[in-house]
Structure formats: C-alpha cells, structure tokens
Write a protein that holds these residues in place. Structure first.
Motif, mmCIF file in Angstrom:
data_model
loop_
_atom_site.group_PDB
_atom_site.id
_atom_site.type_symbol
_atom_site.label_atom_id
_atom_site.label_comp_id
_atom_site.label_asym_id
_atom_site.label_seq_id
_atom_site.Cartn_x
_atom_site.Cartn_y
_atom_site.Cartn_z
ATOM 1 N N VAL A 81 -1.436 4.963 5.553
ATOM 2 C CA VAL A 81 -1.653 3.552 5.111
ATOM 3 C C VAL A 81 -0.704 2.653 5.801
ATOM 4 N N ALA A 132 0.698 -1.152 0.055
ATOM 5 C CA ALA A 132 0.078 -0.130 0.157
ATOM 6 C C ALA A 132 0.983 1.072 0.095
ATOM 7 N N PRO A 133 0.488 2.271 -0.683
ATOM 8 C CA PRO A 133 -0.792 2.759 -1.220
ATOM 9 C C PRO A 133 -0.661 2.286 -2.937
ATOM 10 N N LYS A 163 -3.989 7.644 -4.432
ATOM 11 C CA LYS A 163 -5.420 7.193 -4.224
ATOM 12 C C LYS A 163 -6.421 8.196 -4.591
ATOM 13 N N ALA A 179 0.258 8.439 -0.414
ATOM 14 C CA ALA A 179 -1.112 7.964 -0.417
ATOM 15 C C ALA A 179 -2.098 8.704 -0.867
#
Ligand code: SF4
Ligand code: SF4
Length: 594
Positions: free
Chosen positions: A111, A31-32, A166, A162
C-alpha cells in the motif's frame, strides 16, 4: 455469550483496544491502518482524536498513560519515525497506565512506499513487539499487550501489516460485554530521565539518596520480561517432524503451515524479545531450522547472534520479490516444488500507476509547473502523485512536511538566485510543514510554498486535519492556514481557486518577482470527499487538430483513439467531472462543455 464474527484486522484491533478498557486513542492517518481509529470512534466512552502528527499522538497517549489510564496510538511505519523521539524516551521510564502502539508495516510494499521494519525500533529502544497473524490474534494480542505493558512497566508495539490489517477472519466477541475503563497505579512524579542524569553526573549538591527512590530499574524489568516470554501464550512451540523446524512470525506462519503442515513450529507472537529457550529447544529437536518472517531478516539476525544455525535470507533473498512471503515461495525454496500453476489469476492484474482522480485540483498545479518549467519539491499523498513518471512535474518527494525545508535548502544553496518552490497539502502543512515555514521566515528564506488546500487528508481516506473543521467523534476547532501564515510573518499570502488556471498561474509567477517567502493557498475541496451535485462533462469537438496537449495533463478521463491514421484525444463522459482543465489547456478552443 460469545459469538463469532468475521472482521478485518483493523476492526479487530479496535475491539481489542475497547475490551482492554482504554480511555484515550490517538493517531495519524496512514495506510493500511487508518480505519482502526475510525472503528474506535464508535465507542462513546473513549476519547479519540486525529492528532496533527504522530509525535503529537504519541505524546498525548503518554499523557493519558501518566494519568494512569490505558492509551492506544495508531500509525503507519513511517509515522513511527516521527513519533520515535517520544516513544524511545518513554521506554525506560516507569509508566502508569498501559500503552500500546499499533504500527502497520508495509510488508511487501502493498500500500505504500517504504521498506521500513518497525521491529528494528523494538530492538533499538528495548520495547516488546507483538506480531499477530490474523484478526483474532490482533484482538487478543492487544489485550495481552496492556497486561505486559503494566506488569513490566513498558510501552508495547503491536506490529501489523497490509494483510493482517485488511484481510478478514473470524474473531470471538461477547456482544453484551461492558467494559470498565482500566485505571492502573497512579504516580504523581515521573521524572526518571532527569533523575538519571543528575545521578549519572553525581552532583553532590543534590541529595542522591532522595533521588534514587525515583530511579526505575528498567534493566531488572527487561531481564524478567526476557525470561518470562518463553512462557507467554503468544509464543507456541509445536514439536512434530524432526526433519524440518520452522520459526515463523505473523501471517508468514500460515503460509508455511499450508506448505508444510507436518513440520515442527515455533510460532513467534512476540517478535521481540525472542523466546530464546524455545528457539534452542526447537533447534536441538530438528535437523534443519528455517526462519520465515515477513520483510527484513530481523529475527534471523537475532537468532544467529545467539549462535543458533538457522536458514533464512540465504535462501529467501529480500530484494526484489521475497519481501512478502507466499506459500509458493516457501514451497519452492524449502521443498524445491514448482510454483502452483493451477492458480489461473496470478498474472492477470494489469500494472496501473497511481494517479489523480479526473478533475483533481492537483492536476491544475502539475500543468502549471510544466508550462512554466518550475522546479519543485513535492508532498506526500495525492499532491505527490505529480512526481510519478506519467506526469513527472515534481522533482523530489521525501517525507511528510519536508517539501518547504527542501526548497529552503535548495534556494539557500543557490544563494537565493533560484526559485525552487515547495508543494504541500493542507494536512501535511499542519503535520510538520508549518515548522519548516517558520524556519524559512526566521532564516530569511525566499521559498514560494503552494498549499493545495482540499480540506482533508485525501489519500488515506478523507480524514480531518486542523483546517478541515472536523475530527474524530467530537467537535473540533477549525484553524486558518492564512492566519497562521500571517502570524508567522509571511508577507505575501494569496488565496486562489486552482480551477482558475490563469489566476493560479499569475499568483505563482508573481512571487518570483520578489525575494521573500510567499504562500499560495490553492483552495478547492477534494472531489472524492466533497459533495458534488452538478454533473457536467466536457467533450472534444471536431475542431480538434490532434495536438494531444490535453492528453498530457494526466487526466484519467482523457483517452486516446485512432482515426484516419492519426491519434486523437477522446473524453470518457463516465469519468469526466467537467473541471475544465483540458478546456483551458486547449489553445484552439476545441473542447467545450457537453
Ligand atoms: S482523492 Fe481527492 S485529492 Fe486525491 S486525487 Fe482524488 S480528487 Fe485529488
Ligand atoms: S474537464 Fe477535461 S480535465 Fe476535467 S475531468 Fe473532464 S476531461 Fe478531465
């Protein structure tokens, strides 16, 4: 004709890589940025794989680059530590096809679990670092990354986080675009590192003049890049107000711009090397110069080292809250404005500790460790959640693949008189855990290793690993954990269904009776990434005496309720998946299937 599309940074990265004409994309889930490769998989002409670890991914990409093709590598920050050996060696070697390494930092620890800033790798290894602020920049910067990679013969890091990975924003795409895979100059010989050593030691037996022709004058390329970056379009200088000047990188630029739209800005798209000329120009133009950069004060140190006065960490302390900039923090610290009280949702998200799904096979392991008071080193991912305080059954969690090595060291220090066990997931076992198991057998260790084999890399989204039987976009072989353990020389290998708690316990405790390495493969598919057709649930009957033993196993389906001045456990049927752990834990048979 170009059209607009709203996509997340991860998808934009895949589009940018495709438009750059890459031939090979590799990576390891984390992640991410795990979705980047899953998006690239859609492009049939690109060879795409989940590699067994980040170093393997990097080396595979280097091989493709040596072949003259463009290659792309994707990993999260901590993965770069694993890949660093390969990457740092590749910097300074004359490269053929362009290579871009997408690394997603966890700015603000949104994350993950680390404070690492990958720009430090750029500085340590003299590798340019590009830092996009949104999806369109991600797409464009990747294409630009390949241009400079080939022009200056250097690998390029694209730093995301992140937010940029995202969050969604508009990009421009040409739906009719067909891309030809790029092929750069191809060299047949690339032994620059070895040649450097020979020349450095000056062995007269070697014909130095012959070797010199293979010498890659990295410094010359690097110095040119340092000069040229002042003119790169990814760095933009906007001179406006003379009062305040801001140097900002990544998404922090947008937060600063929102608060101070009229300030002068240097938006740094290439975080390393820095455009020194532009920085000096801005510094000379404004009264006060600030640096706003997510995470560690990396650029700030570089700018201060140039002798340019800039305000940064003295007003934006890095721990615990200013790791990730927001408009509020910038407004408060630079303009002295109070945080915006008009935003009503700020504090309503409750604190939730990450925990396993109800019925997760790992919960059976955690209960078993608790019951037998077994000390252990744990895994990264879902099997590591047992280290968190609500379960607290794993004593130490370090990095991917480390648990077996840590248990080995612990037991050796205890002169093999203790059995500190190692927990690992299947993905992690293949990642680097297997190396530690080889070391245990080689050095006559006595570690009991429990491999929680759920056929997937669960926490990052169900990606494949060598024993899953699936990969990315092409057929793969399925490797056998038990066969590899046998080949390594582990004499005691047992396979068990973790749902059978009694059997599982017997397997683990039986290994304490000898002083040899042992492997328990606790095999049951992850509930999220396997198909479950039967729906059954457990319920607590009125035989329950309220001892709350079942409530301590860490299952999210078990809730607490009050009645007659006493606390009782209650099973939420919407969450329960009927794994039966609570039933096996309840000693008076008060839990049964509904
Ligand atoms: S995703 Fe799978 S492995 Fe992870 S907690 Fe849920 S059931 Fe367990
Ligand atoms: S059977 Fe028990 S332990 Fe398993 S999911 Fe249901 S409540 Fe949780």
């Amino acid at each position: 004709m170009e059209e607009k599309k709203v996509v997340a940074g991860n998808e934009a990265a895949a589009i940018g890589a495709y438009e750059s004409g890459i031939s090979v994309a590799t990576g390891y889930p984390g992640a991410p940025c795990s979705q980047v490769l899953e998006y690239i998989e859609r492009y049939e002409d690109i060879y795409c794989e989940w590699s067994t670890n980040e170093k393997t991914a990097m080396e595979t990409a280097i091989g493709a680059s040596f072949n003259g093709k463009r290659s792309f590598v994707v990993m999260k920050t901590l993965g770069l530590n694993v890949a660093a050996d390969a990457l740092l060696q590749y910097s300074g070697t004359k490269i053929n096809g362009g290579i871009v390494v997408l690394v997603a930092d966890d700015v603000g620890r949104i994350v993950g679990d680390d404070y690492q800033d990958s720009r430090n790798y750029g500085i340590a290894a003299q590798i340019p670092v590009l830092e996009p602020a949104d999806s369109e920049e991600t797409r464009r910067f990747i294409k630009f990354g390949y241009e400079i990679s080939e022009k200056y013969s250097i690998p390029v890091i694209l730093r995301m986080n992140a937010i940029t990975s995202k969050s969604k924003s508009v990009i421009k795409v040409d739906p009719d675009l067909t891309v030809t895979q790029s092929e750069h100059i191809r060299y047949n010989y690339c032994a620059q590192k070895m040649v450097t050593n020979v020349i450095r030691f000056g062995f007269s037996n070697y014909k130095e003049k012959d070797l010199v022709k293979y010498w890659h004058n990295f410094k010359q390329y690097w110095n040119k890049l340092k000069q040229d970056c002042n003119d790169f379009s990814v760095n933009t200088l906007t001179l406006a107000s003379k009062k305040i000047g801001i140097i900002a990188s990544g998404v922090s630029y947008y937060y600063a711009k929102e608060v101070m739209p009229n300030a002068s800005y240097l938006k740094v798209g290439m975080a390393y090397p820095l455009p020194e000329k532009l920085i000096r120009q801005l510094a000379n133009y404004v009264d006060e110069l600030y640096i706003i950069e997510g995470f560690q004060p990396v650029l700030e140190k570089e700018i201060k080292a140039l002798g340019i006065p800039v305000k940064g960490s003295e007003i934006f302390p890095r721990f615990p809250y200013a790791l990730y900039f927001t408009s509020d923090i910038i407004a408060e610290k630079i303009l002295g404005l109070l945080p915006d009280s008009a935003f009503p949702f700020k504090n309503v998200i409750p604190f939730r500790i990450p925990t396993n799904c109800p019925g997760c096979p790992h919960l059976f392991l955690f209960y078993l460790l608790h019951k037998n008071q077994i000390k252990s080193s744990g895994a990264i991912g879902c099997a590591g959640l047992g280290a968190l305080p609500h379960i607290g059954q794993i004593d130490i969690v370090q990095c991917m693949g480390s648990s077996i090595g840590i248990a080995h060291g612990y037991n050796k220090a205890a002169k093999n008189n203790e059995k500190f066990v190692a927990i690992t997931g299947d993905g992690e076992f293949w990642h680097t855990g297997v190396n530690n198991l080889i070391n245990v057998v080689y050095n006559k260790g006595n570690v009991t290793t429990i491999i929680m084999d759920n056929f997937t890399v669960a926490m990052t989204g169900g990606q494949g690993n060598p024993s899953s039987g699936y990969g990315l976009g092409h057929e793969v072989n399925r490797l056998s954990i038990e066969k590899i353990c046998e080949a390594i020389g582990v004499a005691d290998i047992q396979i068990v269904d973790p749902y059978n708690l009694e059997e599982f316990e017997k397997c683990v405790t039986s290994t304490f009776k000898h002083d040899k390495p042992a492997v328990i493969i606790a095999r049951r598919p992850c509930l999220v990434f396997s198909c479950r057709s039967e729906k059954k649930t457990c319920q607590i009957t009125d035989r329950c005496k309220g001892c709350l033993k079942c409530a301590k196993i860490g299952c999210l389906a078990i809730e607490l309720t009050e009645g007659n001045g006493q606390t009782f456990a209650l099973i939420n049927p919407h969450r329960c998946i009927g794994c039966g752990l609570c039933q096996q834990v309840c000693q008076i048979g008060a839990i049964e299937y509904a």
